[in-house]
Design a protein around this motif. Structure first.
Motif, PDB file in Angstrom:
ATOM      1  N   GLN A 135      37.227  47.173  37.413  1.00 21.72           N
ATOM      2  CA  GLN A 135      38.449  46.919  38.166  1.00 21.72           C
ATOM      3  C   GLN A 135      39.086  45.624  37.705  1.00 21.72           C
ATOM      4  O   GLN A 135      38.441  44.755  37.109  1.00 21.72           O
ATOM      5  N   VAL A 136      40.380  45.510  38.016  1.00 18.89           N
ATOM      6  CA  VAL A 136      41.147  44.290  37.777  1.00 18.89           C
ATOM      7  C   VAL A 136      41.810  43.917  39.090  1.00 18.89           C
ATOM      8  O   VAL A 136      42.513  44.740  39.697  1.00 18.89           O
ATOM      9  N   VAL A 137      41.572  42.703  39.561  1.00 18.20           N
ATOM     10  CA  VAL A 137      42.208  42.196  40.775  1.00 18.20           C
ATOM     11  C   VAL A 137      43.176  41.086  40.353  1.00 18.20           C
ATOM     12  O   VAL A 137      42.761  40.076  39.782  1.00 18.20           O
ATOM     13  N   ILE A 138      44.460  41.288  40.626  1.00 20.48           N
ATOM     14  CA  ILE A 138      45.498  40.361  40.183  1.00 20.48           C
ATOM     15  C   ILE A 138      46.063  39.614  41.380  1.00 20.48           C
ATOM     16  O   ILE A 138      46.472  40.222  42.371  1.00 20.48           O
ATOM     17  N   ASN A 139      46.084  38.295  41.279  1.00 22.96           N
ATOM     18  CA  ASN A 139      46.762  37.462  42.270  1.00 22.96           C
ATOM     19  C   ASN A 139      48.221  37.359  41.855  1.00 22.96           C
ATOM     20  O   ASN A 139      48.544  36.735  40.845  1.00 22.96           O
ATOM     21  N   PRO A 140      49.138  38.000  42.612  1.00 20.97           N
ATOM     22  CA  PRO A 140      50.535  38.035  42.171  1.00 20.97           C
ATOM     23  C   PRO A 140      51.213  36.667  42.176  1.00 20.97           C
ATOM     24  O   PRO A 140      52.213  36.475  41.480  1.00 20.97           O
ATOM     25  N   GLU A 141      50.668  35.720  42.931  1.00 20.17           N
ATOM     26  CA  GLU A 141      51.287  34.394  42.991  1.00 20.17           C
ATOM     27  C   GLU A 141      50.879  33.532  41.810  1.00 20.17           C
ATOM     28  O   GLU A 141      51.704  32.841  41.205  1.00 20.17           O
ATOM     29  N   THR A 142      49.606  33.572  41.429  1.00 23.44           N
ATOM     30  CA  THR A 142      49.127  32.737  40.323  1.00 23.44           C
ATOM     31  C   THR A 142      49.088  33.486  38.996  1.00 23.44           C
ATOM     32  O   THR A 142      48.885  32.869  37.954  1.00 23.44           O
ATOM     33  N   ARG A 143      49.247  34.828  39.035  1.00 27.01           N
ATOM     34  CA  ARG A 143      49.175  35.693  37.852  1.00 27.01           C
ATOM     35  C   ARG A 143      47.784  35.645  37.205  1.00 27.01           C
ATOM     36  O   ARG A 143      47.634  35.910  36.018  1.00 27.01           O
ATOM     37  N   GLU A 144      46.782  35.339  37.989  1.00 24.10           N
ATOM     38  CA  GLU A 144      45.417  35.324  37.478  1.00 24.10           C
ATOM     39  C   GLU A 144      44.776  36.685  37.728  1.00 24.10           C
ATOM     40  O   GLU A 144      44.836  37.216  38.830  1.00 24.10           O
ATOM     41  N   ALA A 145      44.165  37.240  36.673  1.00 27.75           N
ATOM     42  CA  ALA A 145      43.490  38.529  36.771  1.00 27.75           C
ATOM     43  C   ALA A 145      41.984  38.316  36.717  1.00 27.75           C
ATOM     44  O   ALA A 145      41.467  37.687  35.785  1.00 27.75           O
ATOM     45  N   SER A 146      41.293  38.822  37.742  1.00 30.64           N
ATOM     46  CA  SER A 146      39.826  38.814  37.754  1.00 30.64           C
ATOM     47  C   SER A 146      39.369  40.196  37.319  1.00 30.64           C
ATOM     48  O   SER A 146      39.593  41.185  38.019  1.00 30.64           O
ATOM     49  N   ILE A 147      38.732  40.258  36.152  1.00 33.24           N
ATOM     50  CA  ILE A 147      38.415  41.536  35.514  1.00 33.24           C
ATOM     51  C   ILE A 147      36.908  41.746  35.518  1.00 33.24           C
ATOM     52  O   ILE A 147      36.149  40.878  35.078  1.00 33.24           O
ATOM     53  N   THR A 148      36.493  42.900  36.043  1.00 32.07           N
ATOM     54  CA  THR A 148      35.085  43.290  36.025  1.00 32.07           C
ATOM     55  C   THR A 148      34.959  44.579  35.229  1.00 32.07           C
ATOM     56  O   THR A 148      35.613  45.573  35.549  1.00 32.07           O
ATOM     57  N   VAL A 149      34.123  44.556  34.193  1.00 31.52           N
ATOM     58  CA  VAL A 149      33.854  45.756  33.396  1.00 31.52           C
ATOM     59  C   VAL A 149      32.371  46.071  33.501  1.00 31.52           C
ATOM     60  O   VAL A 149      31.527  45.186  33.320  1.00 31.52           O
ATOM     61  N   PHE A 219      22.210  48.642  32.580  1.00 35.93           N
ATOM     62  CA  PHE A 219      23.462  48.437  33.315  1.00 35.93           C
ATOM     63  C   PHE A 219      23.963  47.030  33.024  1.00 35.93           C
ATOM     64  O   PHE A 219      23.255  46.051  33.219  1.00 35.93           O
ATOM     65  N   ILE A 220      25.193  46.927  32.537  1.00 32.93           N
ATOM     66  CA  ILE A 220      25.759  45.638  32.121  1.00 32.93           C
ATOM     67  C   ILE A 220      27.075  45.407  32.848  1.00 32.93           C
ATOM     68  O   ILE A 220      27.897  46.311  32.964  1.00 32.93           O
ATOM     69  N   THR A 221      27.245  44.199  33.356  1.00 27.29           N
ATOM     70  CA  THR A 221      28.518  43.783  33.937  1.00 27.29           C
ATOM     71  C   THR A 221      29.076  42.623  33.129  1.00 27.29           C
ATOM     72  O   THR A 221      28.374  41.642  32.888  1.00 27.29           O
ATOM     73  N   LYS A 222      30.310  42.734  32.753  1.00 31.39           N
ATOM     74  CA  LYS A 222      30.999  41.665  32.032  1.00 31.39           C
ATOM     75  C   LYS A 222      32.215  41.273  32.873  1.00 31.39           C
ATOM     76  O   LYS A 222      32.999  42.127  33.279  1.00 31.39           O
ATOM     77  N   GLU A 223      32.355  39.976  33.139  1.00 33.15           N
ATOM     78  CA  GLU A 223      33.464  39.520  33.971  1.00 33.15           C
ATOM     79  C   GLU A 223      34.324  38.525  33.202  1.00 33.15           C
ATOM     80  O   GLU A 223      33.829  37.716  32.431  1.00 33.15           O
ATOM     81  N   TYR A 224      35.641  38.641  33.437  1.00 34.23           N
ATOM     82  CA  TYR A 224      36.612  37.778  32.773  1.00 34.23           C
ATOM     83  C   TYR A 224      37.615  37.257  33.795  1.00 34.23           C
ATOM     84  O   TYR A 224      37.945  37.940  34.772  1.00 34.23           O
ATOM     85  N   THR A 225      38.095  36.067  33.558  1.00 38.78           N
ATOM     86  CA  THR A 225      39.270  35.562  34.276  1.00 38.78           C
ATOM     87  C   THR A 225      40.363  35.379  33.225  1.00 38.78           C
ATOM     88  O   THR A 225      40.170  34.681  32.231  1.00 38.78           O
ATOM     89  N   TYR A 226      41.492  36.019  33.450  1.00 39.17           N
ATOM     90  CA  TYR A 226      42.550  36.060  32.446  1.00 39.17           C
ATOM     91  C   TYR A 226      43.872  35.637  33.072  1.00 39.17           C
ATOM     92  O   TYR A 226      44.283  36.177  34.114  1.00 39.17           O
ATOM     93  N   ALA A 227      44.533  34.649  32.464  1.00 45.41           N
ATOM     94  CA  ALA A 227      45.846  34.203  32.926  1.00 45.41           C
ATOM     95  C   ALA A 227      46.916  35.064  32.265  1.00 45.41           C
ATOM     96  O   ALA A 227      47.105  35.015  31.037  1.00 45.41           O
ATOM     97  N   ILE A 228      47.593  35.869  33.063  1.00 49.69           N
ATOM     98  CA  ILE A 228      48.602  36.782  32.528  1.00 49.69           C
ATOM     99  C   ILE A 228      49.848  35.984  32.135  1.00 49.69           C
ATOM    100  O   ILE A 228      50.469  35.329  32.981  1.00 49.69           O
ATOM    101  N   PRO A 229      50.249  36.000  30.869  1.00 50.16           N
ATOM    102  CA  PRO A 229      51.427  35.235  30.454  1.00 50.16           C
ATOM    103  C   PRO A 229      52.703  35.760  31.106  1.00 50.16           C
ATOM    104  O   PRO A 229      52.798  36.936  31.478  1.00 50.16           O
ATOM    105  N   GLU A 230      53.685  34.887  31.245  1.00 44.62           N
ATOM    106  CA  GLU A 230      55.000  35.311  31.732  1.00 44.62           C
ATOM    107  C   GLU A 230      55.715  36.132  30.661  1.00 44.62           C
ATOM    108  O   GLU A 230      56.441  37.079  30.962  1.00 44.62           O
ATOM    109  N   MET A 231      55.512  35.754  29.399  1.00 42.22           N
ATOM    110  CA  MET A 231      56.224  36.361  28.277  1.00 42.22           C
ATOM    111  C   MET A 231      55.273  36.454  27.094  1.00 42.22           C
ATOM    112  O   MET A 231      54.428  35.593  26.882  1.00 42.22           O
TER     113      MET A 231
END
Length: 586
Positions: A135-149, A219-231
């Motif tokens: 899943q990907v959980v996106i904070n619409p205010e900060t544009r930060e995506a918390s990604i779990t694979v 079973f493997i979990t990989k987690e990322y925090t990704y800053a979604i660019p404006e452009m």
């Protein structure tokens, strides 16, 4: 790109049971990624888009296209889709002609568009060593995506180390495209709607992050925090619209001097909103359950995601469809960033209706949040009473010239596909048609059915490409399509029908117009009609499990009943009896 990455690894069943949330542990065949090398100045590329789209449309949830703009046909004028990532991928596979593609990176070199469908079919038929989810959980205010694979190995990989990649794709970007008119589904008013464009790869390494061990049961979990660019893109970059981005994860078997080779499987990650607020419930994907139910009471499902930092224990919500309004409550104990599937039943008007689900309170506090959805209630047709437990259905489909775009299925009241057909052959002559007759034997009577017909180019089977139509016969009598004017259904047409069984209609005079619905039922069974004295429900062993005094609209609470087949016996004031079989399924 700003990223923070960490790995969590679980090898024991107890750990997996508590941590695994999204990935399936059941063996499955490979899913497919089609990486299409393309460009806005490439006149033949839209034909490649059509082919890739067709593969994906024919294999929903199992195939995804990625449009990689790079090379001499990819201009830097607006919208500029070129990125360092796309250029590196293009160079890594030595792509020099366009359109070209890789299907699961299964070939030494890119292949031409005429080979994509055959290669995709081969890949889809192969058993995979692993499954991917997340899943990907996106904070619409900060544009930060918390990604779990999550990756679960159902078998052993031939390589001791595999490589996980996550792409960010974006849909619905309008701009120029040479040859765009050859793909009419994306060509509107001289502009082209560009879809599944590769915008970024979020991994530290372009060719994926190593994961190991690669043995069955891992079973493997990989987690990322990704800053979604404006452009993204320079010059003439394109805004990254959060509403239209998606994240695709896939695992490659190996890298050989870079790039990565052989995609073992893939999946589109679920996407939702999240926040640093303590209470932040999010409703995702309100959808009507695709079942054949000849009733105005429909079942809807949605995903409730806890996007906040505290456990979510309750929400009160109301649903509005047309003039109908119902209130509901969910209770539980949902941890942060976790989801739960929720369903509700509601009586809705005939036709296609705009619906709105509004959260009123969350954890007992006022919480304004709403999401729109569509609710459909088709009017249905009913057969004359048919003697016997089964009958025969014949489906007549008069295809248009583009038969390869047409498929159909027949769904029962449990949502199971009991028959399907198509696609059909492409006809050479412009505007030509061809009739197909599909015969389905041993259709159970006393049940409801939903016929669906699809056109993956979203223009039906009519008009300038041939006047197509469909008809349906039950027990050798036409019940649908007598006027032969139903080919203009766009992307999807449907017909709801009830096949009546003669023995189920005993006492019809005493119970004129009586209805028992929904079927299948979830938590409540309704009985409508005049002169109803009692409603009794019996299980498959013949034991009475409910006895309710009748009224013009009688409701019976079956929420505590086990799933299975039950018999609803309705007794009229004059002694007439009608018995109907109902399935309870959740």
């Amino acid at each position: 790109m700003k990223k923070l990455t960490f790995l969590v690894l679980g090898l024991v069943a107890g750990f997996m049971a508590s941590a695994q949330m999204f990935v399936s542990t059941e063996p499955a065949n490979r899913n497919v990624v089609i990486e299409e090398f393309t460009g806005r100045n490439c006149g033949y590329c839209p034909d490649g888009h059509v082919i890739a789209n067709s593969i994906c449309n024919n294999n929903p949830g199992r195939a995804w296209a990625v449009n990689i703009h790079a090379g001499s046909f990819a201009p830097t004028s607006y919208p500029n889709f070129n990125t360092t990532v796309s250029e590196q991928i293009c160079a890594g596979y030595g792509v020099t002609s366009f359109p070209a593609g890789l299907v699961n990176r299964s070939t030494a070199q890119s292949i031409n568009r005429g080979q994509w469908s055959g290669t995709a079919s081969q890949q889809l038929a192969q058993a995979s060593e692993l499954n991917v989810g997340g899943q990907v959980v996106i904070n619409p205010e900060t544009r930060e995506a918390s990604i779990t694979v999550e990756v679960y190995y159902t078998g052993n990989s031939t390589e001791t180390t595999n490589y996980l990649t996550v792409y960010m794709l974006q849909d619905s970007i309008w701009g120029s495209q040479s040859g765009g008119a050859s793909n009419p589904s994306q060509w509107v008013g001289g502009q082209y709607c560009h879809m599944h464009i590769l915008r970024d790869a979020i991994n530290e390494s372009l060719w994926g992050d190593p994961i190991t061990p690669t043995t069955a049961g891992t079973f493997i979990t990989k987690e990322y925090t990704y800053a979604i660019p404006e452009m993204i893109g320079s010059p003439n970059g394109v805004e990254v619209d959060i509403e239209n981005i998606h994240f695709l994860a896939f695992v490659c078997a190996r890298t050989t001097n870079n790039p990565a080779r052989n995609i073992l499987s893939a999946n589109m990650l679920e996407k939702s909103e999240g926040s640093d607020e303590p209470i932040y419930p999010v409703i995702k994907s309100v959808s009507q359950r695709a079942m054949a139910v000849c009733s105005q009471v429909k079942t809807f499902d949605f995903s409730l995601v806890n996007g906040g930092t505290e456990n979510l224990t309750s929400i009160q919500y109301k649903v509005e469809v047309g003039n109908a309004v119902e209130e509901y409550e969910w209770t539980g104990n949902l941890e942060p960033r976790i989801k739960e599937d929720v369903s509700f039943e509601m009586e809705i008007p005939f036709g296609t209706n705009a619906g709105k689900l509004t959260i009123v309170k969350a954890n007992g506090q006022d919480y304004p949040y709403e999401v729109n959805f569509t609710a459909v209630c088709n009017e249905w047709v009913e057969t004359e009473p048919i003697e016997g437990e089964t009958t025969t259905m014949k489906i007549y489909i008069n295809q248009d010239q583009f038969g390869e775009q047409t498929t159909w299925d027949l769904v029962n009241s449990l949502g199971e596909v009991i028959a399907e057909g198509g696609p059909y052959a492409h006809l050479i002559s412009s505007g030509s048609t061809q009739l197909h007759v599909e015969t389905i034997e041993d259709i159970p009577t006393g049940a409801d059915y939903l016929f669906n017909i699809y056109d993956n180019n979203e223009n039906g089977i009519c008009c300038t490409y041939g006047e197509g139509w469909y008809k349906i016969k039950v027990n050798d009598v036409y019940i649908i399509g007598q006027d032969q004017d139903n080919g203009d259904f766009g992307a999807h047409g449907s017909e709801l029908m009830r096949i009546n069984r003669g023995e189920d209609l005993v006492g019809e005079n005493g119970l004129n117009g009586m209805k028992v619905y929904p079927n299948p039922a979830n938590s409540t069974i309704f009985v409508e009609g005049e002169n109803i004295k009692t409603v009794e429900i019996y299980n498959s062993l013949g034991q009475m499990v409910a006895n309710v005094e009748g009224s013009a609209k009688t409701s019976v609470n079956v929420a505590s009943f086990d799933n299975g087949v039950y018999f609803v016996k309705v007794v009229a004031d004059d002694g007439a009896v009608k018995t109907q079989k109902v399935t309870i399924a959740r």
